[in-house]
Design a protein around this motif. Sequence first.
Motif, PDB file in Angstrom:
ATOM      1  N   GLU A 281       0.977  -1.049   0.196  1.00 50.18           N
ATOM      2  CA  GLU A 281       0.016   0.308   0.022  1.00 50.18           C
ATOM      3  C   GLU A 281       0.457   1.030  -0.226  1.00 50.18           C
ATOM      4  O   GLU A 281       0.957   1.943  -0.609  1.00 50.18           O
ATOM      5  CB  GLU A 281      -1.161  -0.102   1.420  1.00 50.18           C
ATOM      6  CG  GLU A 281      -1.606  -1.277   1.103  1.00 50.18           C
ATOM      7  CD  GLU A 281      -2.820  -1.417   2.407  1.00 50.18           C
ATOM      8  OE1 GLU A 281      -3.490  -2.271   2.441  1.00 50.18           O
ATOM      9  OE2 GLU A 281      -2.532  -0.239   3.134  1.00 50.18           O
ATOM     10  N   LEU A 282       2.130   0.979   0.626  1.00 48.74           N
ATOM     11  CA  LEU A 282       2.898   2.233   0.506  1.00 48.74           C
ATOM     12  C   LEU A 282       3.566   2.397  -0.615  1.00 48.74           C
ATOM     13  O   LEU A 282       3.278   4.130  -1.061  1.00 48.74           O
ATOM     14  CB  LEU A 282       4.202   2.027   1.667  1.00 48.74           C
ATOM     15  CG  LEU A 282       4.886   3.047   2.362  1.00 48.74           C
ATOM     16  CD1 LEU A 282       3.820   4.431   2.183  1.00 48.74           C
ATOM     17  CD2 LEU A 282       5.774   2.599   3.179  1.00 48.74           C
TER      18      LEU A 282
ATOM     19  N   GLN B 179      11.720  10.327  -3.760  1.00 49.08           N
ATOM     20  CA  GLN B 179      11.829  10.600  -1.996  1.00 49.08           C
ATOM     21  C   GLN B 179      10.898  12.014  -1.225  1.00 49.08           C
ATOM     22  O   GLN B 179      10.572  11.612  -0.148  1.00 49.08           O
ATOM     23  CB  GLN B 179      13.207  10.902  -1.861  1.00 49.08           C
ATOM     24  CG  GLN B 179      13.827  11.314  -0.455  1.00 49.08           C
ATOM     25  CD  GLN B 179      14.927  11.775  -0.011  1.00 49.08           C
ATOM     26  OE1 GLN B 179      15.617  11.119  -0.112  1.00 49.08           O
ATOM     27  NE2 GLN B 179      15.405  12.526   0.200  1.00 49.08           N
ATOM     28  N   SER B 180      10.481  12.973  -2.137  1.00 47.72           N
ATOM     29  CA  SER B 180      10.343  13.499  -1.567  1.00 47.72           C
ATOM     30  C   SER B 180       8.585  13.233  -1.294  1.00 47.72           C
ATOM     31  O   SER B 180       7.726  13.663  -0.556  1.00 47.72           O
ATOM     32  CB  SER B 180       9.841  15.047  -2.426  1.00 47.72           C
ATOM     33  OG  SER B 180      10.607  15.823  -2.676  1.00 47.72           O
ATOM     34  N   ALA B 181       8.227  11.993  -2.741  1.00 43.27           N
ATOM     35  CA  ALA B 181       7.252  12.056  -2.298  1.00 43.27           C
ATOM     36  C   ALA B 181       6.622  11.308  -1.279  1.00 43.27           C
ATOM     37  O   ALA B 181       5.467  10.645  -0.864  1.00 43.27           O
ATOM     38  CB  ALA B 181       6.274  11.401  -4.553  1.00 43.27           C
ATOM     39  N   LEU B 182       7.939   9.880  -1.127  1.00 39.87           N
ATOM     40  CA  LEU B 182       7.919   9.109   0.075  1.00 39.87           C
ATOM     41  C   LEU B 182       7.347  10.231   1.607  1.00 39.87           C
ATOM     42  O   LEU B 182       6.265   9.778   2.687  1.00 39.87           O
ATOM     43  CB  LEU B 182       8.843   8.471   0.430  1.00 39.87           C
ATOM     44  CG  LEU B 182       7.878   6.882   1.243  1.00 39.87           C
ATOM     45  CD1 LEU B 182       7.328   6.375   1.534  1.00 39.87           C
ATOM     46  CD2 LEU B 182      10.176   6.364   1.054  1.00 39.87           C
ATOM     47  N   ALA B 183       8.183  11.081   1.476  1.00 40.34           N
ATOM     48  CA  ALA B 183       8.461  12.282   2.923  1.00 40.34           C
ATOM     49  C   ALA B 183       7.261  12.821   2.818  1.00 40.34           C
ATOM     50  O   ALA B 183       6.411  12.267   3.941  1.00 40.34           O
ATOM     51  CB  ALA B 183       9.114  13.104   2.506  1.00 40.34           C
ATOM     52  N   ASN B 184       6.307  13.227   1.997  1.00 45.25           N
ATOM     53  CA  ASN B 184       5.150  13.917   1.537  1.00 45.25           C
ATOM     54  C   ASN B 184       3.960  12.927   2.260  1.00 45.25           C
ATOM     55  O   ASN B 184       3.011  14.093   3.472  1.00 45.25           O
ATOM     56  CB  ASN B 184       5.128  14.406   0.361  1.00 45.25           C
ATOM     57  CG  ASN B 184       5.674  15.466   0.147  1.00 45.25           C
ATOM     58  OD1 ASN B 184       6.580  16.240   1.055  1.00 45.25           O
ATOM     59  ND2 ASN B 184       5.273  16.529  -1.087  1.00 45.25           N
ATOM     60  N   LEU B 185       3.952  11.500   1.639  1.00 44.45           N
ATOM     61  CA  LEU B 185       3.362  10.693   2.082  1.00 44.45           C
ATOM     62  C   LEU B 185       3.080  10.391   3.641  1.00 44.45           C
ATOM     63  O   LEU B 185       2.213  10.295   4.035  1.00 44.45           O
ATOM     64  CB  LEU B 185       3.251   9.548   1.256  1.00 44.45           C
ATOM     65  CG  LEU B 185       1.604   8.645   1.012  1.00 44.45           C
ATOM     66  CD1 LEU B 185       1.035   9.169   0.454  1.00 44.45           C
ATOM     67  CD2 LEU B 185       2.262   7.150   0.257  1.00 44.45           C
ATOM     68  N   LEU B 186       4.016  10.065   3.776  1.00 41.45           N
ATOM     69  CA  LEU B 186       4.743   9.523   5.381  1.00 41.45           C
ATOM     70  C   LEU B 186       3.910  11.277   6.441  1.00 41.45           C
ATOM     71  O   LEU B 186       3.875  10.865   7.496  1.00 41.45           O
ATOM     72  CB  LEU B 186       6.014   9.523   6.248  1.00 41.45           C
ATOM     73  CG  LEU B 186       6.077   8.079   5.356  1.00 41.45           C
ATOM     74  CD1 LEU B 186       7.581   8.184   5.200  1.00 41.45           C
ATOM     75  CD2 LEU B 186       5.093   6.887   5.866  1.00 41.45           C
TER      76      LEU B 186
END
Length: 353
Positions: A45-46, A67-74
């Motif tokens: 899912e992540l 990296q920015s997409a993952l950081a914003n998602l978290l």
Amino acid sequence: MNPDMPLETFLPPPEFSDIHMLLTKDWNGMNNGVFPIRVHPWAVELLSAAIAYPVVRPDVELFWPDQSALANLLQENEYFSRSVVYCPLRWFNAYMRQPNGEGLNPDSPAYLQVHPGDLLVHFPGTPRDKLTETLEPYLAIAERHRPEWELPLERTGDLPPAIYAGCTSPFPSSSSTIVSARAAENNQATQVHGPIIMWAQPVTVQFQSSDLSLFVTPTTISTTSKSDSVPVQTTTTSTALATPNTSQIPSATQPTELNHVISSTGLSAGAKAGIGVGIGVGGVAIFALLFFVFRYLRKARSMRAASKGQYYHNTEALGGLVPPAGSNSQQGPPSELDNAESNSRKYLPELQG
């Protein structure tokens, strides 16, 4: 860089089965150069949400695409963020040091650079055409299997035998508490009972060298006390802890010095004046209170005496009739049949002609 480092060293203990991902941070925030992730539906899912982020949120600018997409998602989704733990970067994402790999780079924080015994080295931001040139010195170190780099786990120093990010505290068997539930739904809680191990994620605080000016350095203040009958003494105090000097403590055999110490540590003139005014106002208030209480009691006593005399001695209260002289009438409330004294006859106006 160190093949003797077991990968399971970095995994959370079994009781933290809801932790699915380990990440690290540097001066730019989260860095996903190297990270362990559990094979789990949560991970699918992540990663799916991170891949879809640029499509779902086209209005958001991503400085580093993945990296920015993952950081914003978290940061935006609590369901994902509560199953992530941030670890020290050197555990599995250490950065390169000097180009030859032999010394630390003075232009980069030392705690982010690879050290002998660390698992691996990461080369963030290296251009594609510079990869061979950048990696060759570190490949040479790894291929030589230098003993100062390939350390067993118990000799790595900064890496304890069981590594995970967080603080634990035993919860006794006779207790229960309410904790946040780790589920897809938000704002839920569940009650847990001991014995269990409670875990909390640590908070990392980093300071730049420019921030050190915000902290007050310890200062030293010297004071000198002097008396006519004792020699001059100097007492030194500072913000740091110090061992008391018993030779300067006044004793019962030094009344002059003791009085001086008391007077030297007394209140200021303003404080004394304030206390004096307060005492004066308090005294006036107490005196006024006593005066009004005394006046009230005196007035009440006078009213009782007046009412008693009027009831027993006022002839108007008896109908304006005065007993004849020499009669044996008794004082008291008027009564039609008063037999308090059998040998005396009451003066009854009805019997008079």
